[in-house]
Design a protein around this motif. Sequence first.
Motif, PDB file in Angstrom:
ATOM      1  N   THR A 205      75.411 -17.906 -12.337  1.00 58.29           N
ATOM      2  CA  THR A 205      74.051 -18.116 -11.845  1.00 58.29           C
ATOM      3  C   THR A 205      73.112 -17.862 -13.018  1.00 58.29           C
ATOM      4  O   THR A 205      73.291 -16.900 -13.776  1.00 58.29           O
ATOM      5  N   ILE A 206      72.141 -18.737 -13.162  1.00 56.87           N
ATOM      6  CA  ILE A 206      71.152 -18.600 -14.234  1.00 56.87           C
ATOM      7  C   ILE A 206      69.770 -18.623 -13.590  1.00 56.87           C
ATOM      8  O   ILE A 206      69.437 -19.548 -12.853  1.00 56.87           O
ATOM      9  N   GLN A 207      68.989 -17.590 -13.883  1.00 58.79           N
ATOM     10  CA  GLN A 207      67.617 -17.526 -13.406  1.00 58.79           C
ATOM     11  C   GLN A 207      66.699 -17.768 -14.604  1.00 58.79           C
ATOM     12  O   GLN A 207      66.974 -17.281 -15.701  1.00 58.79           O
TER      13      GLN A 207
ATOM     14  N   ILE B 205      66.432 -31.044 -15.426  1.00 63.74           N
ATOM     15  CA  ILE B 205      67.197 -30.020 -16.138  1.00 63.74           C
ATOM     16  C   ILE B 205      68.662 -30.093 -15.730  1.00 63.74           C
ATOM     17  O   ILE B 205      69.564 -30.106 -16.576  1.00 63.74           O
ATOM     18  N   VAL B 206      68.913 -30.168 -14.433  1.00 62.04           N
ATOM     19  CA  VAL B 206      70.287 -30.239 -13.929  1.00 62.04           C
ATOM     20  C   VAL B 206      70.956 -31.532 -14.383  1.00 62.04           C
ATOM     21  O   VAL B 206      72.098 -31.532 -14.848  1.00 62.04           O
ATOM     22  N   ASP B 207      70.241 -32.649 -14.268  1.00 60.92           N
ATOM     23  CA  ASP B 207      70.818 -33.939 -14.652  1.00 60.92           C
ATOM     24  C   ASP B 207      71.176 -33.974 -16.151  1.00 60.92           C
ATOM     25  O   ASP B 207      72.203 -34.529 -16.536  1.00 60.92           O
ATOM     26  N   PHE B 208      70.317 -33.398 -16.981  1.00 64.90           N
ATOM     27  CA  PHE B 208      70.604 -33.358 -18.414  1.00 64.90           C
ATOM     28  C   PHE B 208      71.909 -32.625 -18.680  1.00 64.90           C
ATOM     29  O   PHE B 208      72.716 -33.045 -19.513  1.00 64.90           O
ATOM     30  N   ALA B 209      72.129 -31.540 -17.966  1.00 67.00           N
ATOM     31  CA  ALA B 209      73.319 -30.714 -18.192  1.00 67.00           C
ATOM     32  C   ALA B 209      74.618 -31.452 -17.871  1.00 67.00           C
ATOM     33  O   ALA B 209      75.637 -31.207 -18.500  1.00 67.00           O
TER      34      ALA B 209
ATOM     35  N   ILE C 214      67.010 -25.874 -20.168  1.00 70.59           N
ATOM     36  CA  ILE C 214      66.051 -24.877 -19.687  1.00 70.59           C
ATOM     37  C   ILE C 214      65.073 -24.526 -20.807  1.00 70.59           C
ATOM     38  O   ILE C 214      63.851 -24.549 -20.613  1.00 70.59           O
ATOM     39  N   ALA C 215      65.585 -24.246 -21.994  1.00 72.18           N
ATOM     40  CA  ALA C 215      64.733 -23.889 -23.131  1.00 72.18           C
ATOM     41  C   ALA C 215      63.845 -25.057 -23.555  1.00 72.18           C
ATOM     42  O   ALA C 215      62.662 -24.864 -23.854  1.00 72.18           O
ATOM     43  N   GLU C 216      64.403 -26.260 -23.583  1.00 70.94           N
ATOM     44  CA  GLU C 216      63.640 -27.448 -24.005  1.00 70.94           C
ATOM     45  C   GLU C 216      62.470 -27.741 -23.073  1.00 70.94           C
ATOM     46  O   GLU C 216      61.514 -28.402 -23.470  1.00 70.94           O
ATOM     47  N   ASN C 217      62.537 -27.269 -21.835  1.00 75.67           N
ATOM     48  CA  ASN C 217      61.463 -27.489 -20.869  1.00 75.67           C
ATOM     49  C   ASN C 217      60.546 -26.276 -20.741  1.00 75.67           C
ATOM     50  O   ASN C 217      59.852 -26.119 -19.738  1.00 75.67           O
ATOM     51  N   ASN C 218      60.552 -25.437 -21.784  1.00 79.65           N
ATOM     52  CA  ASN C 218      59.639 -24.296 -21.893  1.00 79.65           C
ATOM     53  C   ASN C 218      59.825 -23.236 -20.807  1.00 79.65           C
ATOM     54  O   ASN C 218      58.859 -22.609 -20.369  1.00 79.65           O
ATOM     55  N   PHE C 219      61.064 -23.056 -20.388  1.00 80.84           N
ATOM     56  CA  PHE C 219      61.395 -21.958 -19.491  1.00 80.84           C
ATOM     57  C   PHE C 219      62.145 -20.908 -20.299  1.00 80.84           C
ATOM     58  O   PHE C 219      62.779 -21.216 -21.299  1.00 80.84           O
ATOM     59  N   ARG C 220      62.100 -19.698 -19.829  1.00 79.50           N
ATOM     60  CA  ARG C 220      62.844 -18.606 -20.459  1.00 79.50           C
ATOM     61  C   ARG C 220      63.897 -18.124 -19.473  1.00 79.50           C
ATOM     62  O   ARG C 220      63.598 -17.908 -18.297  1.00 79.50           O
ATOM     63  N   ILE C 221      65.117 -17.992 -19.961  1.00 84.10           N
ATOM     64  CA  ILE C 221      66.184 -17.474 -19.108  1.00 84.10           C
ATOM     65  C   ILE C 221      65.924 -15.990 -18.890  1.00 84.10           C
ATOM     66  O   ILE C 221      65.794 -15.224 -19.839  1.00 84.10           O
ATOM     67  N   THR C 222      65.809 -15.597 -17.621  1.00 88.85           N
ATOM     68  CA  THR C 222      65.516 -14.212 -17.267  1.00 88.85           C
ATOM     69  C   THR C 222      66.751 -13.469 -16.776  1.00 88.85           C
ATOM     70  O   THR C 222      66.734 -12.250 -16.661  1.00 88.85           O
ATOM     71  N   GLY C 223      67.809 -14.220 -16.472  1.00 92.64           N
ATOM     72  CA  GLY C 223      69.037 -13.590 -16.019  1.00 92.64           C
ATOM     73  C   GLY C 223      70.184 -14.580 -16.056  1.00 92.64           C
ATOM     74  O   GLY C 223      69.990 -15.780 -15.847  1.00 92.64           O
TER      75      GLY C 223
ATOM     76  N   THR D  49      80.241 -33.148 -11.913  1.00 94.74           N
ATOM     77  CA  THR D  49      80.693 -33.883 -13.080  1.00 94.74           C
ATOM     78  C   THR D  49      82.111 -33.452 -13.434  1.00 94.74           C
ATOM     79  O   THR D  49      82.545 -32.374 -13.028  1.00 94.74           O
ATOM     80  N   THR D  50      82.781 -34.285 -14.193  1.00 87.14           N
ATOM     81  CA  THR D  50      84.086 -33.910 -14.732  1.00 87.14           C
ATOM     82  C   THR D  50      83.954 -33.362 -16.154  1.00 87.14           C
ATOM     83  O   THR D  50      84.946 -33.010 -16.775  1.00 87.14           O
ATOM     84  N   LYS D  51      82.743 -33.301 -16.644  1.00 86.77           N
ATOM     85  CA  LYS D  51      82.457 -32.749 -17.963  1.00 86.77           C
ATOM     86  C   LYS D  51      82.920 -31.282 -17.988  1.00 86.77           C
ATOM     87  O   LYS D  51      82.763 -30.557 -17.000  1.00 86.77           O
ATOM     88  N   PRO D  52      83.474 -30.811 -19.107  1.00 85.98           N
ATOM     89  CA  PRO D  52      83.961 -29.437 -19.176  1.00 85.98           C
ATOM     90  C   PRO D  52      82.877 -28.403 -18.855  1.00 85.98           C
ATOM     91  O   PRO D  52      81.717 -28.542 -19.261  1.00 85.98           O
ATOM     92  N   TYR D  53      83.291 -27.377 -18.149  1.00 84.49           N
ATOM     93  CA  TYR D  53      82.394 -26.329 -17.663  1.00 84.49           C
ATOM     94  C   TYR D  53      81.535 -25.740 -18.787  1.00 84.49           C
ATOM     95  O   TYR D  53      80.312 -25.646 -18.656  1.00 84.49           O
ATOM     96  N   ASP D  54      82.162 -25.333 -19.876  1.00 81.47           N
ATOM     97  CA  ASP D  54      81.412 -24.701 -20.964  1.00 81.47           C
ATOM     98  C   ASP D  54      80.400 -25.654 -21.592  1.00 81.47           C
ATOM     99  O   ASP D  54      79.330 -25.221 -22.035  1.00 81.47           O
ATOM    100  N   ASP D  55      80.708 -26.941 -21.617  1.00 78.90           N
ATOM    101  CA  ASP D  55      79.761 -27.932 -22.140  1.00 78.90           C
ATOM    102  C   ASP D  55      78.553 -28.041 -21.221  1.00 78.90           C
ATOM    103  O   ASP D  55      77.410 -28.122 -21.676  1.00 78.90           O
ATOM    104  N   VAL D  56      78.800 -28.061 -19.917  1.00 77.16           N
ATOM    105  CA  VAL D  56      77.705 -28.141 -18.949  1.00 77.16           C
ATOM    106  C   VAL D  56      76.825 -26.901 -19.067  1.00 77.16           C
ATOM    107  O   VAL D  56      75.597 -26.995 -19.078  1.00 77.16           O
ATOM    108  N   LEU D  57      77.443 -25.741 -19.178  1.00 70.45           N
ATOM    109  CA  LEU D  57      76.694 -24.493 -19.305  1.00 70.45           C
ATOM    110  C   LEU D  57      75.814 -24.506 -20.558  1.00 70.45           C
ATOM    111  O   LEU D  57      74.629 -24.155 -20.495  1.00 70.45           O
ATOM    112  N   ALA D  58      76.355 -24.946 -21.678  1.00 69.06           N
ATOM    113  CA  ALA D  58      75.579 -25.006 -22.920  1.00 69.06           C
ATOM    114  C   ALA D  58      74.414 -25.989 -22.794  1.00 69.06           C
ATOM    115  O   ALA D  58      73.291 -25.696 -23.235  1.00 69.06           O
ATOM    116  N   GLU D  59      74.668 -27.128 -22.186  1.00 65.97           N
ATOM    117  CA  GLU D  59      73.609 -28.136 -22.000  1.00 65.97           C
ATOM    118  C   GLU D  59      72.542 -27.629 -21.031  1.00 65.97           C
ATOM    119  O   GLU D  59      71.351 -27.899 -21.208  1.00 65.97           O
ATOM    120  N   LEU D  60      72.959 -26.902 -20.016  1.00 67.19           N
ATOM    121  CA  LEU D  60      72.012 -26.346 -19.054  1.00 67.19           C
ATOM    122  C   LEU D  60      71.082 -25.341 -19.736  1.00 67.19           C
ATOM    123  O   LEU D  60      69.861 -25.405 -19.570  1.00 67.19           O
TER     124      LEU D  60
END
Length: 151
Positions: free
Chosen positions: A78-80, A144-148, A48-57, A33-44
């Motif tokens: 990288t986000i785990q 999840i990726v597409d939403f971001a 992840i949280a909206e789909n009941n996952f917990r960021i572990t790293g 995407t051409t969407k700004p990096y920080d925006d993509v990261l925030a959306e990602l």
Amino acid sequence: MFQRSIFFSCLLVMAGCASQPVGEFIPYYQVETTKPYDDVLAELESAIAENNFRITGHSRIGKVIRDRGTADFPDYDTIQFCNLTHAKTLLLMSPHSVRHMPCNVVMYNYQGKTIVSTHLLPTDTENPELNEFSAKMNELLKQIVDFAIEQ
């Protein structure tokens, strides 16, 4: 401390390069995407949280390299993440599936675009129940990726 970080980074790279079982292909899903990096990261992180996952790293590799003196180094993250209910289901079906955990998304800038990629679970095993579960998880990972990256 720096040498220890280099050592552990090398171990992670070597582990990532380790050979996979014969006949197993680990697919991935990648979008840009051409969407700004920080925006993509925030959306990602939000997806992840909206789909009941917990960021572990979360490794902010590019930022750390910049902080250590390479001012113009690009972003690499990288986000785990994991959902223990899904993890338990997967591991009960196949203990060998632990090699696909946790879920992992990578992000980086390349030629003016933000690239987002995730590994998918194999859907061509000898276990039909595992294949069905993996197909459902793969669709969730893609969502999840597409939403971001949505504009």
